[in-house]
Design a protein around this motif. Sequence first.
Motif, PDB file in Angstrom:
ATOM      1  N   ILE A  13       0.874  -1.173   0.000  1.00  0.00           N
ATOM      2  CA  ILE A  13       0.000   0.000   0.000  1.00  0.00           C
ATOM      3  C   ILE A  13       0.910   1.222   0.000  1.00  0.00           C
ATOM      4  N   ARG A  14       1.097   1.780  -1.175  1.00  0.00           N
ATOM      5  CA  ARG A  14       1.977   2.944  -1.344  1.00  0.00           C
ATOM      6  C   ARG A  14       1.259   4.127  -2.000  1.00  0.00           C
ATOM      7  N   THR A  15       0.179   3.823  -2.744  1.00  0.00           N
ATOM      8  CA  THR A  15      -0.546   4.863  -3.478  1.00  0.00           C
ATOM      9  C   THR A  15      -2.049   4.609  -3.359  1.00  0.00           C
ATOM     10  N   SER A  16      -2.841   5.576  -3.755  1.00  0.00           N
ATOM     11  CA  SER A  16      -4.300   5.397  -3.766  1.00  0.00           C
ATOM     12  C   SER A  16      -4.705   4.262  -4.697  1.00  0.00           C
ATOM     13  N   GLU A  17      -3.966   4.069  -5.761  1.00  0.00           N
ATOM     14  CA  GLU A  17      -4.248   2.966  -6.685  1.00  0.00           C
ATOM     15  C   GLU A  17      -4.091   1.612  -5.992  1.00  0.00           C
ATOM     16  N   ASP A  18      -3.146   1.518  -5.077  1.00  0.00           N
ATOM     17  CA  ASP A  18      -2.961   0.267  -4.328  1.00  0.00           C
ATOM     18  C   ASP A  18      -4.192  -0.051  -3.484  1.00  0.00           C
ATOM     19  N   ILE A  19      -4.865   0.987  -2.981  1.00  0.00           N
ATOM     20  CA  ILE A  19      -6.090   0.776  -2.199  1.00  0.00           C
ATOM     21  C   ILE A  19      -7.152   0.117  -3.071  1.00  0.00           C
ATOM     22  N   VAL A  20      -7.249   0.552  -4.315  1.00  0.00           N
ATOM     23  CA  VAL A  20      -8.194  -0.048  -5.266  1.00  0.00           C
ATOM     24  C   VAL A  20      -7.843  -1.524  -5.476  1.00  0.00           C
ATOM     25  N   HIS A  21      -6.562  -1.836  -5.620  1.00  0.00           N
ATOM     26  CA  HIS A  21      -6.136  -3.223  -5.826  1.00  0.00           C
ATOM     27  C   HIS A  21      -6.456  -4.087  -4.601  1.00  0.00           C
ATOM     28  N   VAL A  22      -6.282  -3.524  -3.413  1.00  0.00           N
ATOM     29  CA  VAL A  22      -6.621  -4.261  -2.188  1.00  0.00           C
ATOM     30  C   VAL A  22      -8.112  -4.555  -2.167  1.00  0.00           C
ATOM     31  N   ARG A  23      -8.924  -3.546  -2.455  1.00  0.00           N
ATOM     32  CA  ARG A  23     -10.383  -3.736  -2.471  1.00  0.00           C
ATOM     33  C   ARG A  23     -10.774  -4.848  -3.451  1.00  0.00           C
ATOM     34  N   GLN A  24     -10.182  -4.830  -4.641  1.00  0.00           N
ATOM     35  CA  GLN A  24     -10.503  -5.834  -5.656  1.00  0.00           C
ATOM     36  C   GLN A  24     -10.105  -7.236  -5.191  1.00  0.00           C
ATOM     37  N   ALA A  25      -8.942  -7.355  -4.580  1.00  0.00           N
ATOM     38  CA  ALA A  25      -8.471  -8.664  -4.107  1.00  0.00           C
ATOM     39  C   ALA A  25      -9.337  -9.180  -2.954  1.00  0.00           C
ATOM     40  N   VAL A  26      -9.762  -8.278  -2.077  1.00  0.00           N
ATOM     41  CA  VAL A  26     -10.627  -8.676  -0.965  1.00  0.00           C
ATOM     42  C   VAL A  26     -11.973  -9.149  -1.504  1.00  0.00           C
ATOM     43  N   ARG A  27     -12.533  -8.413  -2.457  1.00  0.00           N
ATOM     44  CA  ARG A  27     -13.818  -8.827  -3.040  1.00  0.00           C
ATOM     45  C   ARG A  27     -13.675 -10.201  -3.704  1.00  0.00           C
ATOM     46  N   LYS A  28     -12.598 -10.408  -4.429  1.00  0.00           N
ATOM     47  CA  LYS A  28     -12.375 -11.695  -5.101  1.00  0.00           C
ATOM     48  C   LYS A  28     -12.323 -12.837  -4.075  1.00  0.00           C
ATOM     49  N   SER A  29     -11.652 -12.606  -2.954  1.00  0.00           N
ATOM     50  CA  SER A  29     -11.579 -13.628  -1.906  1.00  0.00           C
ATOM     51  C   SER A  29     -12.950 -13.894  -1.304  1.00  0.00           C
ATOM     52  N   ALA A  30     -13.710 -12.830  -1.050  1.00  0.00           N
ATOM     53  CA  ALA A  30     -15.045 -12.980  -0.472  1.00  0.00           C
ATOM     54  C   ALA A  30     -15.973 -13.728  -1.428  1.00  0.00           C
ATOM     55  N   VAL A  31     -15.902 -13.399  -2.706  1.00  0.00           N
ATOM     56  CA  VAL A  31     -16.732 -14.079  -3.707  1.00  0.00           C
ATOM     57  C   VAL A  31     -16.349 -15.559  -3.785  1.00  0.00           C
ATOM     58  N   SER A  32     -15.049 -15.850  -3.720  1.00  0.00           N
ATOM     59  CA  SER A  32     -14.600 -17.241  -3.826  1.00  0.00           C
ATOM     60  C   SER A  32     -15.146 -18.100  -2.686  1.00  0.00           C
ATOM     61  N   LEU A  33     -15.451 -17.470  -1.551  1.00  0.00           N
ATOM     62  CA  LEU A  33     -16.012 -18.207  -0.411  1.00  0.00           C
ATOM     63  C   LEU A  33     -17.535 -18.228  -0.425  1.00  0.00           C
ATOM     64  N   GLY A  34     -18.125 -17.540  -1.389  1.00  0.00           N
ATOM     65  CA  GLY A  34     -19.573 -17.522  -1.478  1.00  0.00           C
ATOM     66  C   GLY A  34     -20.237 -16.497  -0.581  1.00  0.00           C
ATOM     67  N   PHE A  35     -19.518 -15.461  -0.169  1.00  0.00           N
ATOM     68  CA  PHE A  35     -20.124 -14.385   0.615  1.00  0.00           C
ATOM     69  C   PHE A  35     -21.251 -13.761  -0.192  1.00  0.00           C
ATOM     70  N   GLY A  36     -22.353 -13.437   0.469  1.00  0.00           N
ATOM     71  CA  GLY A  36     -23.425 -12.696  -0.173  1.00  0.00           C
ATOM     72  C   GLY A  36     -23.008 -11.247  -0.383  1.00  0.00           C
TER      73      GLY A  36
END
Length: 136
Positions: A13-36
């Motif tokens: 996490i070095r730039t605002s763009e990195d925050i976007v990448h973190v959000r995307q990766a977290v969503r991908k992990s949540a979706v992979s587990l079947g989170f609503g």
Amino acid sequence: MAILVLNSESMPIRTSEDIVHVRQAVRKSAVSLGFGLVDQTKIVTASSELARNTLDHGGGGTAQIEVVRNDTRSGVRLVFEDQGPGIANIDQALTDGYTSSNGMGLGLGGAKRLSHEFDISSKPGSGTRVSILRWK
């Protein structure tokens, strides 16, 4: 009950763009587990708040995104670490409305409310580590 890490990814996490990448990766992990959708939104929102704090208050750091499982359930655990100035009064920092800058003062407390498990450690001059976990 022991927690088993099934998948782990570390992100800078070095730039605002990195925050976007973190959000995307977290969503991908949540979706992979079947989170609503509601649970996805909660963990992604918490990740965004903590990543923003890591950048703005800690001068940057890392986010560790883990897909975890214990005997009965799966979840997403996030660990944010920085080497910034630290937090002198954690209880005060968790109080809604408290801010050390120009924010709304909802980041830490909001992330805590959006998580099932929350842990923070910080000392002035030693950086901050925040860990959250949301179970499915």
